[in-house]
Design a protein around this motif. Structure first.
Motif, short mmCIF file in Angstrom:
data_model
loop_
_atom_site.label_atom_id
_atom_site.label_comp_id
_atom_site.label_asym_id
_atom_site.label_seq_id
_atom_site.Cartn_x
_atom_site.Cartn_y
_atom_site.Cartn_z
N PRO A 86 0.84 -1.09 0.12
CA PRO A 86 0.04 -0.07 0.02
C PRO A 86 0.70 1.28 -0.12
CG PRO A 86 -0.20 -1.21 1.98
CD PRO A 86 0.46 -2.29 1.23
N ASN A 87 2.27 1.29 0.27
CA ASN A 87 2.91 2.41 0.28
C ASN A 87 3.39 2.83 -1.11
OD1 ASN A 87 4.41 0.10 0.03
ND2 ASN A 87 6.42 1.17 0.81
N ARG A 88 3.34 1.98 -2.10
CA ARG A 88 3.78 2.10 -3.50
C ARG A 88 2.67 2.62 -4.46
NH1 ARG A 88 9.16 1.32 -4.25
NH2 ARG A 88 8.66 2.46 -5.89
N HIS A 122 5.14 9.62 -2.65
CA HIS A 122 4.50 10.08 -1.32
C HIS A 122 4.84 9.14 -0.19
CE1 HIS A 122 1.83 12.32 -3.79
NE2 HIS A 122 1.90 11.33 -4.59
N ASP A 123 5.55 8.16 -0.08
CA ASP A 123 5.87 7.21 0.91
C ASP A 123 7.30 7.60 1.34
OD1 ASP A 123 7.00 6.33 -1.63
OD2 ASP A 123 7.77 4.65 -0.67
N ILE A 124 7.87 8.52 0.82
CA ILE A 124 9.36 8.98 1.43
C ILE A 124 9.23 10.04 2.35
CG2 ILE A 124 11.65 9.57 0.65
CD1 ILE A 124 11.01 6.80 -0.03
N GLU A 125 9.36 9.98 3.54
CA GLU A 125 9.02 11.11 4.51
C GLU A 125 10.20 11.22 5.37
OE1 GLU A 125 5.75 9.54 6.61
OE2 GLU A 125 4.33 10.44 5.02
N GLN A 126 11.18 10.47 5.57
CA GLN A 126 11.99 10.64 6.62
C GLN A 126 13.35 9.71 6.11
OE1 GLN A 126 11.14 8.58 10.65
NE2 GLN A 126 9.16 8.74 9.90
N GLU A 138 -5.57 5.60 11.10
CA GLU A 138 -6.70 5.29 10.91
C GLU A 138 -7.11 5.16 9.13
OE1 GLU A 138 -10.05 7.12 12.81
OE2 GLU A 138 -11.50 5.52 12.12
N TRP A 139 -6.77 6.03 8.39
CA TRP A 139 -7.40 6.02 7.06
C TRP A 139 -6.18 5.76 6.10
CZ3 TRP A 139 -12.04 5.41 6.16
CH2 TRP A 139 -12.91 5.71 7.13
N HIS A 140 -5.18 5.05 6.61
CA HIS A 140 -4.06 4.48 5.79
C HIS A 140 -4.43 3.31 5.04
CE1 HIS A 140 -0.01 3.44 4.71
NE2 HIS A 140 0.39 4.69 4.79
N PRO A 141 -3.98 3.16 3.69
CA PRO A 141 -4.48 2.10 2.99
C PRO A 141 -3.95 0.81 3.54
CG PRO A 141 -3.73 3.89 1.47
CD PRO A 141 -3.48 4.09 2.88
N SER A 142 -2.91 0.72 4.40
CA SER A 142 -2.22 -0.45 4.92
C SER A 142 -3.15 -1.07 5.79
CB SER A 142 -0.80 -0.31 5.61
OG SER A 142 -1.10 0.78 6.71
N ARG A 143 -4.29 -0.48 6.34
CA ARG A 143 -5.37 -1.04 7.14
C ARG A 143 -5.88 -2.16 6.40
NH1 ARG A 143 -7.80 1.62 12.24
NH2 ARG A 143 -5.78 2.81 12.99
N PRO A 169 12.54 -7.51 -0.31
CA PRO A 169 11.78 -6.14 0.39
C PRO A 169 10.39 -6.11 0.28
CG PRO A 169 13.51 -5.88 -1.45
CD PRO A 169 13.32 -7.16 -1.47
N SER A 170 9.70 -5.68 1.28
CA SER A 170 8.37 -5.80 1.37
C SER A 170 7.68 -4.46 2.10
CB SER A 170 7.73 -6.82 2.05
OG SER A 170 6.44 -6.97 1.90
N TYR A 171 6.56 -4.46 2.39
CA TYR A 171 6.19 -3.26 3.37
C TYR A 171 5.23 -3.77 4.56
CZ TYR A 171 3.16 0.81 4.53
OH TYR A 171 2.54 1.82 5.07
N PHE A 172 5.60 -3.35 5.84
CA PHE A 172 4.79 -3.15 6.87
C PHE A 172 4.74 -1.90 7.61
CE2 PHE A 172 6.52 -7.46 6.44
CZ PHE A 172 5.48 -8.19 6.26
N PRO A 173 3.72 -1.04 7.99
CA PRO A 173 3.92 0.13 8.48
C PRO A 173 4.93 0.44 9.64
CG PRO A 173 1.49 -0.69 8.19
CD PRO A 173 2.46 -1.79 8.21
#
Lengths: 783, 345
Positions: A163-165, A448-452, B149-154, B248-252
């Motif tokens: 979801p971040n990409r 948009h995912d690059i913040e820090q 709350e409104w993040h798509p990762s939910r 590589p992957s993604y978790f908040p």
């Protein structure tokens, strides 16, 4: 998302790479590849064929007989398409090929042999319904592979994006990833400037959740089918071709990742665009004819008077593109992700557009995107620009991030060669300036995912390659704390129960309200607000209902000897640890020499052995639980605290609700939280005497109204401290025993810590014991 | 007899011994000749009365007689014992091939066994076991874990909500937050337990599953340490010949984040049917703790770093034991549970 490789190669030169290599490259650098698919595989053996002869079918006026030249030979095909003419080049599957699950064979059609079939666009899945067969241009040679001719032979890579990409939700986005991985150039062709139209579209943004709105008006649009290559790419990407206007908007969205919309501008009562928040209860009919009722917080595109689209989610029905549309207003906008997500969630309307807006859309490419749209509309829908590009709002500048070299190395646990870092970030579109102990980094606007800083470390890591990091053992200190009490007790219960011959089961934490029917509780059980089904809608306040389900499941599968337990949490105001036990059927199912069924006393014996290990000195007293057999139900107490219950589950209910038609279901449940953590918590010394013990057996006749506990209590109360144990050694009913009586034999064990006991001392105690017991209504039997 | 005992006398005694039918009679006879007052014993005592020149020969002769009688007694005793054995065998013979009256030994559910196995692995590495509530607040399940709350990762966690205003935790990562809030680094904990996601049960999904979450926070903890920990885990759980690989992957709540793969035990990462040709099997998610998570518990992300990993036990069981439908785990068929007896514990 499905990425057609043939489309991908328009933006990046990877012709020397196999599809598998591309997939592996994506997966190594963080884009999960689901699968590689060949969407046209359902067509086998199709060739181009020239119709050399057409004649009427002798037995049907709705059929034609054709002779078709397929290169090396000529075949005969009977067709129902009466428009087929001599000289046309068609797509043919001759006998031996296949279509979907169908093997094409020579067959008889009303008395004439047919050796194949013609394909239509419908069968090529490029349109919904075809009225006639598909025709190639006249210059196509017969006998060529149709899939090759149409470019239907390239793979599609199906990727699963995190979801971040949001920036990767497009063909260009994926091409950009590959360009960084392979360090090859990304080529995005310029879109030509549209002709300068005279009209100006008035755009007014009245809501800050619309960041940017760009529009262009086209006239003389001719709605019709899209070109074949475009349809093909859309189909490969998983979309259904509609008409050229709609297809072009979808095409550009897939290519750039920027959702766009096309309005029929003639249907606007006012020729302007106003973006504003919705009024409470404002209605709108969406393109798919769904009527939605809006709330404050929803974002609308209006013509200044009425809503024409639900921003970022779906256009309105009233301003949609139809066959007769001539005037098209193109929209390329950027909206706030959270606003779009909230509305989309609430209404349950998720579209390719809302999906992308939720994940963030680039604010800086709007003008490029609208030019790209206009160019395709001009070329493939006969359009002409009536306005200039009208653009309101600002691209959002991305914020610079200071990235320290040591930080990169310390997170990754390796020293990344200093020259690599700028190379990697440049290839991903980042701007870079050396500063202090690192760099000042400017992310591209689409990221948009690059913040820090840490976000940059990840970018470097994934392109540099995690395989290059040498692993190191963890530097963990020895444990100084105790295991949680829950863990200790759970392990003890498991070990005990399996050694007592019980199998462990695992049930869901949620149960059906039916299973709690009539089961008294002082607390309302916790309910799930959104259960999967009613059967899984209550958080279990007890474990035993699950065990009865398991007994029932096994009983119905001819496993009638069930001895099971479960240890786990139950849910009340707080979470508690419980152990539940169930036994039914034979006491020793694997012992052929033991035919006995489980008895209450055998079951209680298991429970006592368990409670003893848990340091519980249990007392049992009859209770009034309506879901247990009246004859056999008891509560368990330990030092005045309620610990649980034991009994036989109500037989009528076992049969009615659980289909258990024979045998007793013995159940018990114990709250392990109320047990001591350690059986010897309060005991320090070894408690038996080194001097010899004296054993004395006493048999009493006990009337059935007198409980065992009364007898044993009376013995303890009248005995000096030399009495060490009272053990029940026999219970007998039958011959020689009066009807309403039983005989019990007790072994009393005496010991002293001061010296060897004398027989006389013990005999005196025995005399007292006998008279106490007889006071309770029992009678000593002659031995 | 006595001193002038002859070979014939001895033979008579031996014949007598051979007729004895019980061990007791044999004992009596033995005493009669060889006991303290026995004939032969007495005779041997009398040797002293014989003239010295004959003493030696006589002694040798009597010793020989004694030895022969003793042997006869022993032989007869063995014969009698053997006769007795034969008699017992004839009277009652056990059929050793008949099944024993078997004791019932309970089987632990495979989930418990694997859970304890994993616990031993992490306890052995020095990680503390920590537990936390299954009914959680949204804060511990999401917000504190960098999931607004409104993040798509939910979307990754379809959540069950409860009538008491709480939710059912969707991962055991909640326990990291609870522990970090109470304690200062360095920390090495792991937290096993039930988690819930609103998935309709099918061959690969259950609405309730078991997760083990691991967290290590200290100065300069890096991806290299995460890899080292994962290698130990993979080798102990799946076999010493296994390797791991990060994608590589993604978790908040972690960055960088990884999907962790273990090499296929059948083809050793060359690709075969059981691993779908890839050579690698996905086992868990992991990553470096996101600075925002540290901020939410008051740790300074410039001072501390850490890794976290979360592993689903059902997935491990599927891979280790070729389980094709995880719903079996919840059916509790006695045959299924017995099938896994003694696998780990």
């Amino acid at each position: 998302m499905r990425i057609p490789t043939e489309w991908l190669k328009e933006f990046i030169d990877v012709s020397d790479k196999t599809t598998e290599a591309l997939a592996e490259a994506l997966s190594i650098s963080g884009t999960e590849v689901d699968s590689i698919v060949f969407p046209w595989e359902y067509i086998h053996g199709a060739l181009s064929g020239r119709v050399s002869q057409v004649e009427k079918h002798p037995n049907s006026s709705d059929l034609l007989i054709t002779k078709v030249d397929i290169g090396n030979r000529q075949i005969q095909i009977v067709t129902s398409d009466m428009t087929v003419k001599q000289g046309e080049i068609l797509a043919v599957i001759p006998a031996g090929g296949s279509f979907e699950e169908l093997e094409i064979r020579e067959r008889d059609i009303r008395g004439v042999t047919s050796e194949g079939m013609f394909l239509s666009l419908e069968e090529l899945r490029l349109e919904d319904e075809s009225l006639s067969v598909f025709r190639f241009d006249d210059d196509v040679e017969p006998g060529l592979d149709v899939r090759k001719l149409l470019g239907f032979d390239e793979a599609v890579i199906e990727v699963e994006l995190t979801p971040n990409r949001g920036d990767c939700l497009s063909v260009v986005g994926i091409a950009r990833e590959l360009s960084a991985f392979y360090d090859v150039e990304l080529k995005i062709p310029d879109a030509p400037e549209p002709d300068e139209g005279k009209e100006r579209i008035e755009i007014q943004i009245d809501d800050e959740n619309c960041y940017r709105y760009t529009a262009l008006l086209l006239e003389d649009v001719k709605v019709g089918p899209s070109p074949l290559w475009m349809k093909k790419r859309l189909v490969e990407a998983g979309l259904r071709p509609r008409n050229n206007v709609v297809d072009i908007t979808n095409y550009v969205m897939l290519e750039t990742g920027h959702p766009v919309h096309a309005f029929d501008f003639d249907r606007f009562e006012r020729r302007s665009i106003v973006i504003r928040g919705a009024e409470e209860n404002e209605p709108l009919r969406l393109l798919d004819k769904r009527d939605v009722v809006l709330e404050k917080g929803d974002l609308l595109i209006t013509n200044g008077k009425r809503p024409v689209a639900l921003a970022g989610i779906m256009g309105g029905y009233d301003s949609g593109i139809f066959e007769d549309t001539k005037s098209v207003l193109l929209e390329v906008a950027v909206f706030d992700p959270v606003t779009i997500r909230k509305t989309s969630r609430r209404l349950g309307v998720q579209t390719d557009s809302s999906y992308r807006f939720e994940r963030g859309v680039d604010t800086s490419d709007s003008v490029y995107v609208i030019k790209r749209l206009a160019d395709l509309m001009v070329r493939y829908a006969g359009a002409r620009a009536e306005s200039s590009v009208c653009d309101v709002g600002q691209p959002r500048e991305s914020k610079c991030i200071h990235m320290r070299k040591w930080f990169v190395d310390s997170v990754l646990g390796t020293v990344v060669p200093i020259k690599k870092i700028p190379r990697i970030l440049h290839s991903l579109g980042f701007g870079l300036k050396e500063r202090g102990d690192g760099w000042e980094v400017k992310p591209p606007t689409y990221r948009h995912d690059i913040e820090q800083e840490i976000d940059l470390v990840e970018e470097i890591g994934r392109i540099y390659g995690y395989d290059r990091i040498t692993s190191k053992p963890p530097r963990v200190m020895p444990i100084t704390t105790d295991l949680p009490e829950e863990t200790v007790k759970t392990r003890r219960a498991r070990r005990m129960m399996t050694s007592l011959g019980f199998d462990e089961v695992t049930n869901y934490s949620f149960i059906s309200p039916d299973s709690l029917q009539g089961i008294e509780s002082d607390e309302e059980p916790v309910q799930l607000k959104n259960p999967i089904s009613i059967d899984m809608s209550i958080m279990r306040p007890n474990i035993f209902p699950g065990l009865i389900e398991v007994a029932s499941y096994n009983y119905r599968r001819q496993n009638r000897d069930v001895r099971i337990f479960e240890v786990g949490r139950v849910f009340k105001k707080t979470e508690e640890l419980h152990l539940a036990i169930l036994a039914t059927g034979r006491e020793n199912p694997s012992d052929y020499s033991d035919k006995r069924d489980v008895s209450f006393y055998a079951f209680k014996g298991v429970l006592e052995a368990l409670l003893d290990i848990f340091g519980v000195s249990a007392t049992f007293s009859v209770n009034d639980y309506s879901w247990l057999e009246k004859s056999c139900r008891a509560s368990i107490y330990h030092e005045g605290k309620f610990m649980g219950f034991v009994g036989i589950f109500d037989k009528e209910r076992a049969e009615r609700a659980y289909e258990i038609k024979s045998g007793e279901l013995y159940i018990a449940e114990v709250a392990l939280d109320n047990c001591p953590r350690d059986r010897r918590q309060n005991v320090r010394k070894v408690s038996f005497s080194p001097f010899p013990r004296i054993f004395r057996d006493l048999s009493f006749l006990v009337p059935s109204g007198v409980d065992y506990e009364t007898i044993e209590k009376s013995i303890w109360e009248c005995s000096p401290d030399v009495l060490a144990e009272v053990n029940l050694t026999d219970v007998y009913k039958g011959k020689g025993i009066p009807d309403a009586c039983k005989s019990i034999t007790l072994t009393l064990v005496f010991e002293s810590f001061n010296g060897t006991l004398k027989d006389e001392d013990v005999s005196k105690v025995i005399e007292r014991v006998v008279s106490c017991v007889e006071k309770m209504g029992a009678k000593l039997r002659d031995s | 007899m006595l001193i002038n005992m002859t070979d014939q006398d001895v033979q008579d005694i031996i014949d007598q011994i051979k007729t004895v039918r019980t061990v007791n009679e044999l004992q009596e006879l033995k005493s009669k000749y060889l006991g303290k007052q026995g004939a032969l014993t007495v005779a041997m005592k009398k040797i002293r009365e014989v003239s010295p020149d004959k003493r030696k020969d006589l002694g040798r002769k009597l010793n020989l007689y004694k030895q022969r009688i003793e042997e006869a007694v022993e032989d007869q005793r063995n014969a009698l014992i053997e006769e007795e054995r034969e008699r017992r065998e004839a009277a009652h013979r056990y059929d050793v091939t008949m099944p024993g009256a078997r004791r019932e030994v309970g089987a632990l559910h495979i989930i418990s066994q694997v859970q304890e196995e994993v616990q031993e692995i992490f306890l052995g590495m020095g990680f503390e076991l920590a537990v936390g509530p299954e009914m959680e607040t949204s804060y511990y399940n999401f917000e504190a874990l960098n999931t607004p709350e409104w993040h798509p990762s939910r979307d990754m966690h379809d959540t069950f909500y409860l009538s008491n205003g709480k939710l059912l935790r969707t991962h055991t990562s909640t326990v990291q937050i609870r522990v970090m809030e109470k304690r200062k680094p360095p920390l090495a904990i792991f937290s096993p337990g039930r988690c819930y996601r609103k998935d309709t049960p099918d061959a690969t999904h259950l609405p309730m599953f078991y997760q083990v979450e691991v967290l290590h926070v200290d100065k300069n903890v890096s991806v290299a340490h995460l890899k080292g920990t994962l290698e130990i885990l993979a080798k102990r759980l799946f076999g010493q010949d296994r390797e791991i690989r990060l994608r590589p992957s993604y978790f908040p709540f972690t960055e960088p984040s990884f999907e962790v793969f273990v090499s296929c035990g059948i083809c050793h990462s060359t690709g075969c049917r059981s691993c779908g040709g890839t050579g690698w099997l996905e086992i868990l998610g992991a990553g470096m703790v996101h600075p925002n998570v540290f901020r939410s518990v008051g740790y300074d992300p410039d001072e501390w770093s850490g890794f976290a990993l979360g592993m689903g036990l059902e997935r491990v069981i599927m891979l280790k034991y070729d389980l094709e439908d995880i719903r079996e785990l919840m059916r509790n068929d006695r045959r299924f549970i017995k099938e896994f007896r003694g696998v780990v514990l």
